[in-house]
Design an enzyme around this catalytic site. Sequence first.
Site, PDB file in Angstrom:
ATOM      1  N   SER A   4       0.728  -1.238   0.083  1.00 47.77           N
ATOM      2  CA  SER A   4      -0.073  -0.162  -0.066  1.00 47.77           C
ATOM      3  C   SER A   4       0.894   1.325  -0.127  1.00 47.77           C
ATOM      4  O   SER A   4       0.565   2.283  -0.856  1.00 47.77           O
ATOM      5  CB  SER A   4      -0.976  -0.013   1.291  1.00 47.77           C
ATOM      6  N   ASP A  37       4.755   3.706   8.888  1.00 46.21           N
ATOM      7  CA  ASP A  37       3.439   3.889   9.399  1.00 46.21           C
ATOM      8  C   ASP A  37       3.225   2.775  10.671  1.00 46.21           C
ATOM      9  O   ASP A  37       2.703   3.238  11.743  1.00 46.21           O
ATOM     10  CB  ASP A  37       2.037   3.361   8.403  1.00 46.21           C
ATOM     11  N   HIS A  56      -2.395  -3.005  -5.197  1.00 48.66           N
ATOM     12  CA  HIS A  56      -1.732  -4.269  -5.245  1.00 48.66           C
ATOM     13  C   HIS A  56      -2.572  -5.394  -5.076  1.00 48.66           C
ATOM     14  O   HIS A  56      -3.914  -5.055  -4.853  1.00 48.66           O
ATOM     15  CB  HIS A  56      -0.518  -4.364  -4.106  1.00 48.66           C
TER      16      HIS A  56
END
EC number: 5.4.2.12
Length: 532
Positions: free
Chosen positions: A65, A260, A440
């Site tokens: 991502s 993240d 993806h």
Amino acid sequence: MKNGSISPVVLIILDGWGYREEKYGNAIAVGKTPNIDSLWQAYPRTLIQASGKAVGLPEGQMGNSEVGHLNIGAGRVVPQELVRISDAIEDGLIVQNQAIKKICQDVIERNSKLHLVGLCSSGGVHSHVNHLLGLLDVAKAKGISDVCVHAITDGRDTNPKSGLHVLKQIEYHTNQIGIGRIATVSGRYYAMDRDKRWDRIQKAYEVMTQDGYGTGCSASDLLQKSYAEGITDEFVLPVRVAPGAVEPGDGVIFFNFRPDRARQLTQAFVAPDFNGFERQTIQPLTFLTFTQYDSSFPVLVAFEPQNFNNILGQVISQHGLRQFRTAETEKYAHVTYFFNGGLEQPFEGEDRELVQSPMVSHYDEAPEMSAEDLTEVAIAAVKKQIYSLIVINYANPDMVGHTGAMDAAVNAVQTVDHCLGKLLQGISKVGGTAIIIADHGNAEYMWDEDGNPWTAHTTNLVPFILIEGEVSKIPGHGTKVPLRENGCLADIAPTILEILNLPQPAEMTGKSIIKKAEYELKPNRTPVRVGL
């Protein structure tokens, strides 16, 4: 339509929605998806690349991502941190890295410990085990003798039981070079939470910072015992294996390169105003992160951010147009931070709205996630007719796909398909243009050849569907727009700029997926196809 109102281009990102014709283990093919099926038949569509060199990764490396949204927003193939760091290690240049030199110097001067924290995985999504092995070699070359590895096991971007091989690989390497030991083991479920479930982070943090003798067995033996109890890599409860707590004077290298899921644990170590849970501040502590997790963190950064100029959000803003981004918690950073090339602050005219993801232990417990609420937020933004570009991410196929639960993944894709129908109705009412893509693959491959759950991403191609509509109906002129083949995620931004009739900057090296065509530009900047 109101005078001066805007018909937006809506970029709909179906996270983890790869293309695969075989039905076996394919939640997308098995699920009932009447909306996406009819769109695939009726509208201009093609398949595009979302992995490997096409997105700046090594050949054959699955996309993810972060990488996907970086490429989409940048409009160019972005060299990924995995490649940058691997090259520095293979070329021996990491020894000369100023941040690495600084932390090694501090550890030597204080006669203290060096801690290597990170996801021990061959997945290449958040980290790579080869980077850890390279750091162990650097420590030996620098003369550091006391090195503790705090291993975070994967099982999400890799096979659920692949951690055993990786931990054995680390144990072998430390024995070969004569330094280093695995001090703690934590499943990524705990150590890499990103949704402020601080109780999970606390378990990992306390194991790393509270000393003890450990379990008396090796890390690989511990993992085998976990498997025997039905606990796979992702969910290993944080545990100390050998002595070596993070203490004042020590140095810590967090070798995840994707920010993240590394931010929260880093905050616990370094944030002066941290309030996630009660903890004692460890000072002095030299803390280094492989990449910049947050510009406000008081840490050393080994590989500074790449600067991207003239990315999609910036170009939209520079032309005085407004844009809107929305996603639920799990993917919010992707449609904002990553989509904007690693910039935290929104561009002028960029509005954002976060939709809270459900607070569950595993998303197979709530495969619908917050898709319905997210759809309502997006429809409300469309109805305002003030935005030229709207970006929405549906997290379900990816997040539920990672659980390996086939029935839940089918439910997830069916939920997204239903929401997609509602959203497209809203877009059609204002004469908007929709582009449906994925970043993806994932949900199209839920089982491996032996019938075992597959929880990782894939290297499959992903869909691209272009839907141009009039005020009262979706079809409009969209069925006549020709698309080219062999596109990739870097081509999405140029495609959007072409639809908005905005010039493509030189830095954007992607190429529009729409073949040469003539357009009549509406006053609201939404084109209508008039002829080939």
